[in-house]
Design an enzyme around this catalytic site. Sequence first.
Site, PDB file in Angstrom:
ATOM      1  N   SER A 125      -4.340   8.027  -0.403  1.00  0.00           N
ATOM      2  CA  SER A 125      -4.050   7.912   0.987  1.00  0.00           C
ATOM      3  C   SER A 125      -3.727   9.337   1.762  1.00  0.00           C
ATOM      4  CB  SER A 125      -3.168   7.009   1.565  1.00  0.00           C
ATOM      5  OG  SER A 125      -3.025   7.004   3.016  1.00  0.00           O
ATOM      6  N   TYR A 149       5.789   2.984   1.296  1.00  0.00           N
ATOM      7  CA  TYR A 149       4.260   2.892   0.828  1.00  0.00           C
ATOM      8  C   TYR A 149       3.720   4.184   0.562  1.00  0.00           C
ATOM      9  CZ  TYR A 149      -0.783   2.627   1.873  1.00  0.00           C
ATOM     10  OH  TYR A 149      -2.117   2.983   1.693  1.00  0.00           O
ATOM     11  N   LYS A 153       2.137   5.705  -3.225  1.00  0.00           N
ATOM     12  CA  LYS A 153       0.896   6.632  -3.596  1.00  0.00           C
ATOM     13  C   LYS A 153       1.199   7.965  -4.054  1.00  0.00           C
ATOM     14  CE  LYS A 153      -1.928   3.525  -1.845  1.00  0.00           C
ATOM     15  NZ  LYS A 153      -2.855   2.757  -2.724  1.00  0.00           N
TER      16      LYS A 153
HETATM   17  P1  NAD Z   1      -6.521  -4.785   1.575  1.00  0.00           P
HETATM   18  O1  NAD Z   1      -5.295  -5.530   1.582  1.00  0.00           O
HETATM   19  O2  NAD Z   1      -7.714  -5.556   2.271  1.00  0.00           O
HETATM   20  O3  NAD Z   1      -7.274  -5.017  -0.109  1.00  0.00           O
HETATM   21  C1  NAD Z   1      -6.072  -4.975  -1.320  1.00  0.00           C
HETATM   22  C2  NAD Z   1      -6.474  -6.144  -2.033  1.00  0.00           C
HETATM   23  O4  NAD Z   1      -5.518  -6.144  -3.207  1.00  0.00           O
HETATM   24  C3  NAD Z   1      -6.211  -7.334  -1.491  1.00  0.00           C
HETATM   25  O5  NAD Z   1      -7.391  -7.994  -1.554  1.00  0.00           O
HETATM   26  C4  NAD Z   1      -4.978  -8.037  -2.193  1.00  0.00           C
HETATM   27  O6  NAD Z   1      -5.238  -9.379  -2.215  1.00  0.00           O
HETATM   28  C5  NAD Z   1      -5.087  -7.246  -3.644  1.00  0.00           C
HETATM   29  N1  NAD Z   1      -3.895  -7.181  -4.169  1.00  0.00           N
HETATM   30  C6  NAD Z   1      -2.836  -6.475  -3.863  1.00  0.00           C
HETATM   31  N2  NAD Z   1      -1.758  -6.682  -4.669  1.00  0.00           N
HETATM   32  C7  NAD Z   1      -2.323  -7.176  -5.975  1.00  0.00           C
HETATM   33  C8  NAD Z   1      -2.176  -7.552  -7.298  1.00  0.00           C
HETATM   34  N3  NAD Z   1      -0.758  -7.357  -7.563  1.00  0.00           N
HETATM   35  N4  NAD Z   1      -2.857  -7.958  -8.158  1.00  0.00           N
HETATM   36  C9  NAD Z   1      -3.910  -8.235  -7.503  1.00  0.00           C
HETATM   37  N5  NAD Z   1      -4.665  -7.913  -6.286  1.00  0.00           N
HETATM   38  C10 NAD Z   1      -3.640  -7.508  -5.512  1.00  0.00           C
HETATM   39  O7  NAD Z   1      -6.466  -3.165   1.637  1.00  0.00           O
HETATM   40  P2  NAD Z   1      -7.811  -2.079   1.920  1.00  0.00           P
HETATM   41  O8  NAD Z   1      -7.589  -1.925   3.097  1.00  0.00           O
HETATM   42  O9  NAD Z   1      -8.840  -2.615   1.209  1.00  0.00           O
HETATM   43  O10 NAD Z   1      -7.062  -0.925   0.955  1.00  0.00           O
HETATM   44  C11 NAD Z   1      -7.574  -0.970  -0.396  1.00  0.00           C
HETATM   45  C12 NAD Z   1      -6.612   0.368  -1.069  1.00  0.00           C
HETATM   46  O11 NAD Z   1      -6.755   1.483  -0.437  1.00  0.00           O
HETATM   47  C13 NAD Z   1      -5.206   0.068  -1.025  1.00  0.00           C
HETATM   48  O12 NAD Z   1      -4.613   0.632  -2.289  1.00  0.00           O
HETATM   49  C14 NAD Z   1      -4.507   0.808   0.111  1.00  0.00           C
HETATM   50  O13 NAD Z   1      -3.261   1.210   0.069  1.00  0.00           O
HETATM   51  C15 NAD Z   1      -5.439   2.059   0.188  1.00  0.00           C
HETATM   52  N6  NAD Z   1      -5.816   2.653   1.604  1.00  0.00           N
HETATM   53  C16 NAD Z   1      -6.156   1.796   2.528  1.00  0.00           C
HETATM   54  C17 NAD Z   1      -6.082   2.634   3.751  1.00  0.00           C
HETATM   55  C18 NAD Z   1      -6.451   1.813   5.031  1.00  0.00           C
HETATM   56  O14 NAD Z   1      -6.285   2.157   6.185  1.00  0.00           O
HETATM   57  N7  NAD Z   1      -7.161   0.411   4.671  1.00  0.00           N
HETATM   58  C19 NAD Z   1      -5.949   3.924   4.005  1.00  0.00           C
HETATM   59  C20 NAD Z   1      -5.535   4.572   2.813  1.00  0.00           C
HETATM   60  C21 NAD Z   1      -5.446   4.035   1.483  1.00  0.00           C
END
Ligand code: NAD
Length: 336
Positions: A125, A149, A153
């Site tokens: 991120s 958080y 990362k």
């Molecule tokens: P999201 O919450 O929609 O997807 C993450 C998925 O991981 C969810 O479906 C959740 O059920 C699953 N999950 C969480 N813990 C788990 C575990 N222990 N075992 C199995 N599954 C698990 O989030 P997203 O927006 O799709 O983000 C995906 C990744 O990208 C994350 O790592 C997030 O930190 C990173 N990210 C997201 C953003 C954003 O703004 N959306 C920005 C930067 C980084």
Amino acid sequence: MKILLTGGTGFIGSHTAVALLERGFEVILLDNFSNSSPDAADRVREITGRDLLCIKTDLLDADGVGLAFSQNPGIDAVMHFAGFKAVGESVSEPLAYYHNNIAGTLNLIEIMNKNGVKKLIFSSSATVYRADNPVPYFEDYPLGATNPYGWSKVMIEQILRDVCAANPEWSMALLRYFNPIGAHESGMIGEAPNGIPNNLMPYITKVAAGELPVIHIFGDDYDTPDGTGVRDYIHVMDLAEGHILAMNYIRERKGAWSFNLGTGKGYSVKELIAAFEKVCGKELPKQTDARRAGDLPAAYANTALAKKELGFAARYGIEKMCEDSWRWQITGACRK
Ligand code: NAD
Ligand code: UDP
């Protein structure tokens, strides 16, 4: 090629699954559904007309993850999306965040190692850039964070770099996402936050749909052109494309490679609201509130490295991002 996506039914994972299936990849989704539902897998099947395997497992359950690999031999690479992602919640529940994000990643890496799968694309991120870095952010800037958080990362990135340094068979891409918004243009998959959204775009769509009364602008006295916070919004399908390019890149290289995935262009809160108002055809109620603790005035990417090395360039502008977010909101499909 067979690709496993942890967190594959989540927002970014499900869109990347569509992009992969459309390119002919075989896809396995692994998720514990803590922040998503298996419906997303059905919708990905419907959009692409292709089948995929969706496994319910928690990354903290090493046996379950081990089975996912042993029962599906021939996985070429893993895209690791799974993790908790709410900044505010991470401040009140730091242990849950460190445990889920870091221990989950450690399990995954150990199991990949055992199964001879040594290619990983990790969801990092823009929050890994220390708050005192000037914009735009370059990949070689010093890292640091202001909340658990973000630190999770930073720490995972360090762990992954150390794994690559210790074992030259590993190839990894650490993808630093800026602000992903938008949705697949079918309106069938998108971001579906639980409860009241923390992030600006899902908040705007809910106000536009009449589900929330007013958009709160967190501060209009920043040192930015209109005083509101500036961010680098990127369409989630562009982000998905970036994962495919990164996977192709690490197929031919060893080691850990960090890339920004953004458009390189910043939009202010007021600009994003105005773009959305144009798309939904009405003026939205809004009010200016105090700054949100921990927010930066501006954060946007330098995109030169991703362009040069990956050939990555975002295709979609702010209008398309708003159109697709709005379509996802109004189709009603946006219920988990
Ligand atoms: P999201 O919450 O929609 O997807 C993450 C998925 O991981 C969810 O479906 C959740 O059920 C699953 N999950 C969480 N813990 C788990 C575990 N222990 N075992 C199995 N599954 C698990 O989030 P997203 O927006 O799709 O983000 C995906 C990744 O990208 C994350 O790592 C997030 O930190 C990173 N990210 C997201 C953003 C954003 O703004 N959306 C920005 C930067 C980084
Ligand atoms: N923001 C806002 N109102 C909201 C949510 C966010 O004004 O309800 C602002 C926030 O201060 C920041 C920008 O919108 O300047 C993007 O915030 P978001 O939470 O979407 O992403 P962040 O960049 O903080 O991860």
